[in-house]
Design a protein around this motif. Structure first.
Motif, mmCIF file in Angstrom:
data_model
loop_
_atom_site.group_PDB
_atom_site.id
_atom_site.type_symbol
_atom_site.label_atom_id
_atom_site.label_comp_id
_atom_site.label_asym_id
_atom_site.label_seq_id
_atom_site.Cartn_x
_atom_site.Cartn_y
_atom_site.Cartn_z
ATOM 1 N N SER A 1 0.801 -1.220 0.000
ATOM 2 C CA SER A 1 0.000 0.000 0.000
ATOM 3 C C SER A 1 0.840 1.278 0.000
ATOM 4 O O SER A 1 0.308 2.356 0.184
ATOM 5 N N THR A 2 2.143 1.155 -0.186
ATOM 6 C CA THR A 2 3.003 2.333 -0.221
ATOM 7 C C THR A 2 2.694 3.130 -1.489
ATOM 8 O O THR A 2 2.840 2.620 -2.590
ATOM 9 N N PRO A 3 2.262 4.382 -1.334
ATOM 10 C CA PRO A 3 1.943 5.173 -2.534
ATOM 11 C C PRO A 3 3.207 5.600 -3.280
ATOM 12 O O PRO A 3 4.269 5.739 -2.689
ATOM 13 N N VAL A 4 3.054 5.787 -4.576
ATOM 14 C CA VAL A 4 4.169 6.238 -5.402
ATOM 15 C C VAL A 4 4.124 7.753 -5.526
ATOM 16 O O VAL A 4 3.138 8.387 -5.164
ATOM 17 N N PHE A 5 5.197 8.330 -6.062
ATOM 18 C CA PHE A 5 5.321 9.777 -6.220
ATOM 19 C C PHE A 5 5.265 10.104 -7.713
ATOM 20 O O PHE A 5 6.289 10.109 -8.397
ATOM 21 N N PRO A 6 4.069 10.391 -8.250
ATOM 22 C CA PRO A 6 3.964 10.741 -9.670
ATOM 23 C C PRO A 6 4.404 12.182 -9.923
ATOM 24 O O PRO A 6 4.364 13.027 -9.017
ATOM 25 N N ASN A 7 4.823 12.457 -11.136
ATOM 26 C CA ASN A 7 5.186 13.815 -11.583
ATOM 27 C C ASN A 7 6.309 14.458 -10.774
ATOM 28 O O ASN A 7 6.357 15.684 -10.649
ATOM 29 N N ALA A 8 7.194 13.656 -10.236
ATOM 30 C CA ALA A 8 8.346 14.186 -9.500
ATOM 31 C C ALA A 8 9.509 14.359 -10.475
ATOM 32 O O ALA A 8 9.775 13.487 -11.301
ATOM 33 N N VAL A 9 10.182 15.486 -10.392
ATOM 34 C CA VAL A 9 11.342 15.731 -11.239
ATOM 35 C C VAL A 9 12.533 14.982 -10.643
ATOM 36 O O VAL A 9 12.857 15.135 -9.467
ATOM 37 N N VAL A 10 13.170 14.149 -11.479
ATOM 38 C CA VAL A 10 14.317 13.334 -11.064
ATOM 39 C C VAL A 10 15.520 13.778 -11.889
ATOM 40 O O VAL A 10 15.437 13.873 -13.110
ATOM 41 N N GLN A 11 16.616 14.044 -11.194
ATOM 42 C CA GLN A 11 17.835 14.490 -11.871
ATOM 43 C C GLN A 11 18.965 13.500 -11.599
ATOM 44 O O GLN A 11 19.033 12.912 -10.523
ATOM 45 N N LEU A 12 19.823 13.356 -12.577
ATOM 46 C CA LEU A 12 21.076 12.634 -12.384
ATOM 47 C C LEU A 12 22.145 13.703 -12.250
ATOM 48 O O LEU A 12 22.354 14.500 -13.167
ATOM 49 N N GLN A 13 22.777 13.759 -11.070
ATOM 50 C CA GLN A 13 23.800 14.766 -10.797
ATOM 51 C C GLN A 13 25.137 14.072 -10.570
ATOM 52 O O GLN A 13 25.220 13.103 -9.822
ATOM 53 N N CYS A 14 26.168 14.592 -11.232
ATOM 54 C CA CYS A 14 27.499 14.017 -11.111
ATOM 55 C C CYS A 14 28.496 15.092 -10.704
ATOM 56 O O CYS A 14 28.255 16.291 -10.932
ATOM 57 N N GLY A 15 29.608 14.658 -10.134
ATOM 58 C CA GLY A 15 30.647 15.607 -9.734
ATOM 59 C C GLY A 15 30.140 16.545 -8.659
ATOM 60 O O GLY A 15 29.593 16.113 -7.651
ATOM 61 N N ASN A 16 30.299 17.828 -8.892
ATOM 62 C CA ASN A 16 29.890 18.847 -7.923
ATOM 63 C C ASN A 16 28.465 19.320 -8.177
ATOM 64 O O ASN A 16 28.195 20.514 -8.199
ATOM 65 N N GLY A 17 27.549 18.397 -8.398
ATOM 66 C CA GLY A 17 26.147 18.751 -8.599
ATOM 67 C C GLY A 17 25.783 19.082 -10.026
ATOM 68 O O GLY A 17 24.729 19.653 -10.273
ATOM 69 N N ASN A 18 26.650 18.730 -10.989
ATOM 70 C CA ASN A 18 26.325 18.978 -12.393
ATOM 71 C C ASN A 18 25.160 18.087 -12.814
ATOM 72 O O ASN A 18 25.235 16.867 -12.677
ATOM 73 N N ILE A 19 24.100 18.688 -13.315
ATOM 74 C CA ILE A 19 22.934 17.931 -13.766
ATOM 75 C C ILE A 19 23.234 17.417 -15.170
ATOM 76 O O ILE A 19 23.431 18.202 -16.094
ATOM 77 N N VAL A 20 23.266 16.081 -15.323
ATOM 78 C CA VAL A 20 23.594 15.498 -16.622
ATOM 79 C C VAL A 20 22.369 14.909 -17.312
ATOM 80 O O VAL A 20 22.402 14.640 -18.513
#
Length: 162
Positions: free
Chosen positions: A60-79
């Motif tokens: 019954s754990t609800p999911v999080f729809p429409n959430a922005v997901v980022q892949l960040q590498c190094g010092n927070g660079n969004i790739v």
């Protein structure tokens, strides 16, 4: 890219590399695998205080729809950036010629910046979720395309004061 096009690229690469006799066979395999492969970063974000599936009543754990997901590498660079679907799932395809798998696993994080309050009014309105990544496995599609699957480990909530 069709199968014939992939084969043509592979033949051209092998032909071009044939003039480099000192190249190790493993290196040649890695180059060809990179040309005919992809890294898939995928996972599910849950609507919980830490973004992970609940441990008591997981069904019954609800999911999080429409959430922005980022892949960040190094010092927070969004790739790479994507949005979860209505099932809380996300997927990002990466070119292995641009990302080393070892670097991806040690120097990159999956980050959810969409406030948790967007999926549940009782959760925090500030802060974000972050997770290191783990290698899930290598899969071959159509006998030629290699897919390396990577997924978030456990998410951690980072409060704005942290």
């Amino acid at each position: 890219m069709g199968l014939k096009s992939k084969m043509l690229v592979m033949v051209m690469v092998i032909g071009a590399l044939g003039s480099a006799p000192l190249m190790a066979e493993a290196q040649l395999g890695n180059i060809i695998g990179s040309l005919l492969g992809v890294i898939n970063v995928q996972g599910v974000v849950y609507c919980t205080a830490d973004g992970n599936i609940g441990t008591i009543n997981a069904t019954s754990t609800p999911v999080f729809p429409n959430a922005v997901v980022q892949l960040q590498c190094g010092n927070g660079n969004i790739v790479s950036t994507t949005t979860t679907n209505n099932m809380g799932s996300f997927s990002m395809l990466l070119n292995p010629l641009q990302f080393l798998l070892s670097t991806l696993l040690t120097d990159c994080n999956v980050v959810v910046r969409t406030p948790l309050i967007n999926c549940n009014a009782t959760l925090p309105s500030t802060g974000f979720l972050t997770s290191r990544m783990q290698f899930v496995g290598r899969f071959v599609q159509d006998g030629i395309m290699e897919i390396m699957k990577v997924a978030p480990n456990l998410f951690t909530f980072i409060s704005p004061s942290a």
